[in-house]
Design a protein around this motif. Sequence first.
Motif, PDB file in Angstrom:
ATOM      1  N   LEU A  29       5.424  10.202  16.687  1.00 58.07           N
ATOM      2  CA  LEU A  29       4.877  10.456  15.407  1.00 58.07           C
ATOM      3  C   LEU A  29       3.355   9.999  15.440  1.00 58.07           C
ATOM      4  O   LEU A  29       2.830   9.301  16.287  1.00 58.07           O
ATOM      5  CB  LEU A  29       5.497   9.545  14.477  1.00 58.07           C
ATOM      6  N   TYR A  30       2.690  10.271  14.021  1.00 55.18           N
ATOM      7  CA  TYR A  30       1.131   9.709  13.787  1.00 55.18           C
ATOM      8  C   TYR A  30       1.256   8.135  13.618  1.00 55.18           C
ATOM      9  O   TYR A  30       2.055   7.536  13.121  1.00 55.18           O
ATOM     10  CB  TYR A  30       0.714  10.409  12.447  1.00 55.18           C
ATOM     11  N   GLY A  31       0.144   7.507  14.148  1.00 57.98           N
ATOM     12  CA  GLY A  31       0.197   6.211  14.392  1.00 57.98           C
ATOM     13  C   GLY A  31      -0.127   5.498  13.104  1.00 57.98           C
ATOM     14  O   GLY A  31       0.164   4.088  13.118  1.00 57.98           O
ATOM     15  N   ARG A  32      -0.655   6.002  12.074  1.00 56.37           N
ATOM     16  CA  ARG A  32      -0.941   5.185  10.883  1.00 56.37           C
ATOM     17  C   ARG A  32       0.193   5.505   9.900  1.00 56.37           C
ATOM     18  O   ARG A  32       0.504   6.695   9.708  1.00 56.37           O
ATOM     19  CB  ARG A  32      -2.203   5.891  10.232  1.00 56.37           C
ATOM     20  N   MET A  33       0.723   4.077   9.256  1.00 57.40           N
ATOM     21  CA  MET A  33       1.986   4.411   8.478  1.00 57.40           C
ATOM     22  C   MET A  33       1.765   3.495   7.355  1.00 57.40           C
ATOM     23  O   MET A  33       1.106   2.520   7.401  1.00 57.40           O
ATOM     24  CB  MET A  33       3.343   3.963   9.328  1.00 57.40           C
ATOM     25  N   SER A  34       2.436   3.705   6.340  1.00 56.91           N
ATOM     26  CA  SER A  34       2.474   2.759   5.171  1.00 56.91           C
ATOM     27  C   SER A  34       3.720   2.985   4.494  1.00 56.91           C
ATOM     28  O   SER A  34       4.472   4.023   4.542  1.00 56.91           O
ATOM     29  CB  SER A  34       1.416   3.291   4.017  1.00 56.91           C
ATOM     30  N   PHE A  35       4.410   1.667   3.981  1.00 63.12           N
ATOM     31  CA  PHE A  35       5.684   1.979   3.322  1.00 63.12           C
ATOM     32  C   PHE A  35       5.625   1.598   1.780  1.00 63.12           C
ATOM     33  O   PHE A  35       4.968   0.293   1.764  1.00 63.12           O
ATOM     34  CB  PHE A  35       6.696   0.993   4.383  1.00 63.12           C
ATOM     35  N   LYS A  36       6.543   1.834   0.941  1.00 63.01           N
ATOM     36  CA  LYS A  36       6.608   1.423  -0.091  1.00 63.01           C
ATOM     37  C   LYS A  36       5.514   1.525  -0.941  1.00 63.01           C
ATOM     38  O   LYS A  36       5.141   0.537  -1.797  1.00 63.01           O
ATOM     39  CB  LYS A  36       7.346  -0.037  -0.150  1.00 63.01           C
ATOM     40  N   PHE A  82       2.593   1.287  -0.319  1.00 60.96           N
ATOM     41  CA  PHE A  82       1.157  -0.013   0.015  1.00 60.96           C
ATOM     42  C   PHE A  82      -0.167   0.841  -0.028  1.00 60.96           C
ATOM     43  O   PHE A  82      -1.229   0.238  -0.617  1.00 60.96           O
ATOM     44  CB  PHE A  82       1.419  -0.695   1.235  1.00 60.96           C
ATOM     45  N   ASN A  83      -0.325   1.957   0.576  1.00 58.94           N
ATOM     46  CA  ASN A  83      -1.360   2.754   0.650  1.00 58.94           C
ATOM     47  C   ASN A  83      -1.117   4.261   0.512  1.00 58.94           C
ATOM     48  O   ASN A  83      -0.852   4.793   1.433  1.00 58.94           O
ATOM     49  CB  ASN A  83      -2.046   2.448   2.108  1.00 58.94           C
ATOM     50  N   ILE A 123      -2.237   7.119   2.825  1.00 54.68           N
ATOM     51  CA  ILE A 123      -1.771   7.108   3.948  1.00 54.68           C
ATOM     52  C   ILE A 123      -0.398   7.812   4.025  1.00 54.68           C
ATOM     53  O   ILE A 123       0.184   8.325   5.016  1.00 54.68           O
ATOM     54  CB  ILE A 123      -1.731   5.804   4.803  1.00 54.68           C
ATOM     55  N   LEU A 130      -0.750  11.260   4.005  1.00 54.70           N
ATOM     56  CA  LEU A 130      -0.981  11.545   5.382  1.00 54.70           C
ATOM     57  C   LEU A 130       0.335  11.730   6.268  1.00 54.70           C
ATOM     58  O   LEU A 130       0.519  12.646   7.276  1.00 54.70           O
ATOM     59  CB  LEU A 130      -2.039  10.706   6.020  1.00 54.70           C
ATOM     60  N   MET A 149       1.437  14.836   8.183  1.00 52.48           N
ATOM     61  CA  MET A 149       1.364  14.932   9.874  1.00 52.48           C
ATOM     62  C   MET A 149       2.593  15.148  10.407  1.00 52.48           C
ATOM     63  O   MET A 149       2.893  15.914  11.356  1.00 52.48           O
ATOM     64  CB  MET A 149       0.815  13.457  10.159  1.00 52.48           C
ATOM     65  N   TYR A 166      -9.936   3.117  14.059  1.00 59.57           N
ATOM     66  CA  TYR A 166      -8.969   4.066  14.597  1.00 59.57           C
ATOM     67  C   TYR A 166      -9.208   5.523  14.858  1.00 59.57           C
ATOM     68  O   TYR A 166      -9.802   5.889  13.888  1.00 59.57           O
ATOM     69  CB  TYR A 166      -7.711   4.237  13.636  1.00 59.57           C
ATOM     70  N   LEU A 174       6.961   4.673  18.166  1.00 61.35           N
ATOM     71  CA  LEU A 174       6.419   5.826  17.664  1.00 61.35           C
ATOM     72  C   LEU A 174       7.570   7.096  17.732  1.00 61.35           C
ATOM     73  O   LEU A 174       7.220   8.027  17.354  1.00 61.35           O
ATOM     74  CB  LEU A 174       5.031   6.305  18.332  1.00 61.35           C
ATOM     75  N   PRO A 180       6.751  -3.893   1.056  1.00 60.61           N
ATOM     76  CA  PRO A 180       5.651  -2.966   1.185  1.00 60.61           C
ATOM     77  C   PRO A 180       4.497  -3.367   2.247  1.00 60.61           C
ATOM     78  O   PRO A 180       4.242  -4.456   2.159  1.00 60.61           O
ATOM     79  CB  PRO A 180       5.010  -2.660  -0.212  1.00 60.61           C
ATOM     80  N   PHE A 181       4.199  -2.539   3.238  1.00 58.60           N
ATOM     81  CA  PHE A 181       3.098  -2.980   3.954  1.00 58.60           C
ATOM     82  C   PHE A 181       2.469  -1.780   4.798  1.00 58.60           C
ATOM     83  O   PHE A 181       3.012  -0.569   4.449  1.00 58.60           O
ATOM     84  CB  PHE A 181       3.635  -3.937   5.131  1.00 58.60           C
ATOM     85  N   GLU A 182       1.411  -1.948   5.317  1.00 59.91           N
ATOM     86  CA  GLU A 182       0.703  -0.795   6.052  1.00 59.91           C
ATOM     87  C   GLU A 182       0.738  -1.088   7.541  1.00 59.91           C
ATOM     88  O   GLU A 182       0.531  -2.429   7.862  1.00 59.91           O
ATOM     89  CB  GLU A 182      -0.460  -0.814   5.673  1.00 59.91           C
ATOM     90  N   LEU A 183       0.718  -0.164   8.490  1.00 57.12           N
ATOM     91  CA  LEU A 183       0.832  -0.330   9.826  1.00 57.12           C
ATOM     92  C   LEU A 183      -0.049   0.637  10.516  1.00 57.12           C
ATOM     93  O   LEU A 183      -0.004   1.817  10.129  1.00 57.12           O
ATOM     94  CB  LEU A 183       2.361  -0.213  10.259  1.00 57.12           C
ATOM     95  N   LEU A 229      -0.589   1.879  14.480  1.00 54.24           N
ATOM     96  CA  LEU A 229      -0.056   1.827  16.008  1.00 54.24           C
ATOM     97  C   LEU A 229      -1.315   2.350  16.914  1.00 54.24           C
ATOM     98  O   LEU A 229      -1.458   3.659  16.665  1.00 54.24           O
ATOM     99  CB  LEU A 229       1.091   2.230  16.155  1.00 54.24           C
TER     100      LEU A 229
END
Lengths: 166, 180
Positions: free
Chosen positions: A71-78, A80-81, A84, A87, A91, B69, B116, B131-134, B136
Motif C-alpha cells: 500500500l501507499y506509505g502515508r496514512m491517516s485515520f479517523k 486526523f488529516n 491524506i 489520497l 492511491m 517523504y 504495508l 485518530p492519528f497520522e502515520l 511509513l
Amino acid sequence: MAGEVKTKLSKNLLRMKFMQRGLDSQTKKLLEEEEKKIISEEHWYLDLPDLKEKESFIIEEKSFMPCEDLLYGRMSFKGFNPEIEKLMIQMNSRCKEEEVEVDDKMEADVSDEEMARRQYETLVGTIGKKFLRKRDQRVLQDEDEDGDSNTRPSKKAKKKFLKPQD
Amino acid sequence: AGGAYWVDSQQKRYVPVKGDHVIGIVTAKAGDVFKLDVGGSEQASLSYLAFEGATKRNRPNVQVGDLIYGQFLVANKDMEPEMVCIDSSGRSSGMGLIGQDGFLFKVSLGLIRKLLAPKCEIIQELSQLYPFELVLGMNGRIWVKAKTVQQTLIIVNILEACEYMTAEQRKQALAKLSGN
C-alpha cells in the motif's frame, strides 16, 4: 660519369610525395598496401572466437513494491488529516480503478473505432481536396452545387428582395 | 502473468532502491540541493526544484533537520542516490515536507513490509483506537503523530513491539488500552 654511379636513396626519401609523383599507379598501390600491412600488424588483437551473448529471460527487480502489492506509505485515520485520507482512497483504489475503466469503455455511444474512422475519413477528404488540380476542384464544386440545387431554389426564392409596399 | 519470485529476508540496513518511498532527514543545504540521510551507505541528494510548484524564485521552505517523504529517482551501487518529491506527472501525491511535531522511530524492514501489506491487521486494529497520522518509509523509518504526546507514544510502542509479539498478545494489549 654521373650516369654510372646510382646514388642509393633511403626508403623514407622515396616515400615522400615529390618522389612518388613520377611513379605509376600500380607501384603506388603496392606501396600503400605494404604500409597498411605494417600498420595492421602492429595492432594487437585477441585471437579468441566471438563470444555469444546469452539471451536471458530473467528480469531483475530490486524493489519489493511489485512483489507484495504494498500500500501507499502515508496514512491517516479517523479524520486526523483529511487530505491524506483522500489520497489514501485515491492511491489504494488505483488497482481497482483499472478494472472499472475497462467496463466504462463499453458504454460510450460511439465506439473508439467508429470515432477514429469518421475523423480519418473527413481528414483525408479535406486534405485531398487541397491537392486537387484546379479543374478537378471546379468539377467538385459543380457537383456540390448540383446536389444542393434542389434545395437552393426554394432558399433563393426566399432570399429575393421584396419591394416595400406602400 | 505472474512468475515473480523473491526472497523475503529480515534486515535492518536499508539499501536505496529506485521507486521506493522513504523518509529522509535533511542534513545539509548545498546550493541548489539538499542532502538527506535515508539510512543507507550514502546520503541522498534532493533538488529544491523537485517539489510540486517549485520554481527558481519559489523555493520550498525546508530547513536542516526537517523530515521529507519522497521517492528515489536514481538508486544504484555506482551513483549517489537522488530523490524527488514529485511523481512522473508532476504532482506531489503526498510526498514532500512532513509537518511539525510527531515522532520518528526506526524498525526493521520486514516489519514495514508487513505493515504495508494489503490487509494488515495491526494497522486496522490501531486505526480503531484514536485518530492519528502515520507515514511509513521503506527505509525502516516510521513517523507517527496523534493528538496528545501520550497517544503518540502508545502507538509508537505498539508498533515497535509488533516485531516480536504474536497476534494474540497484540490483541490483549490493545484491549487493555481501549478499556482505559
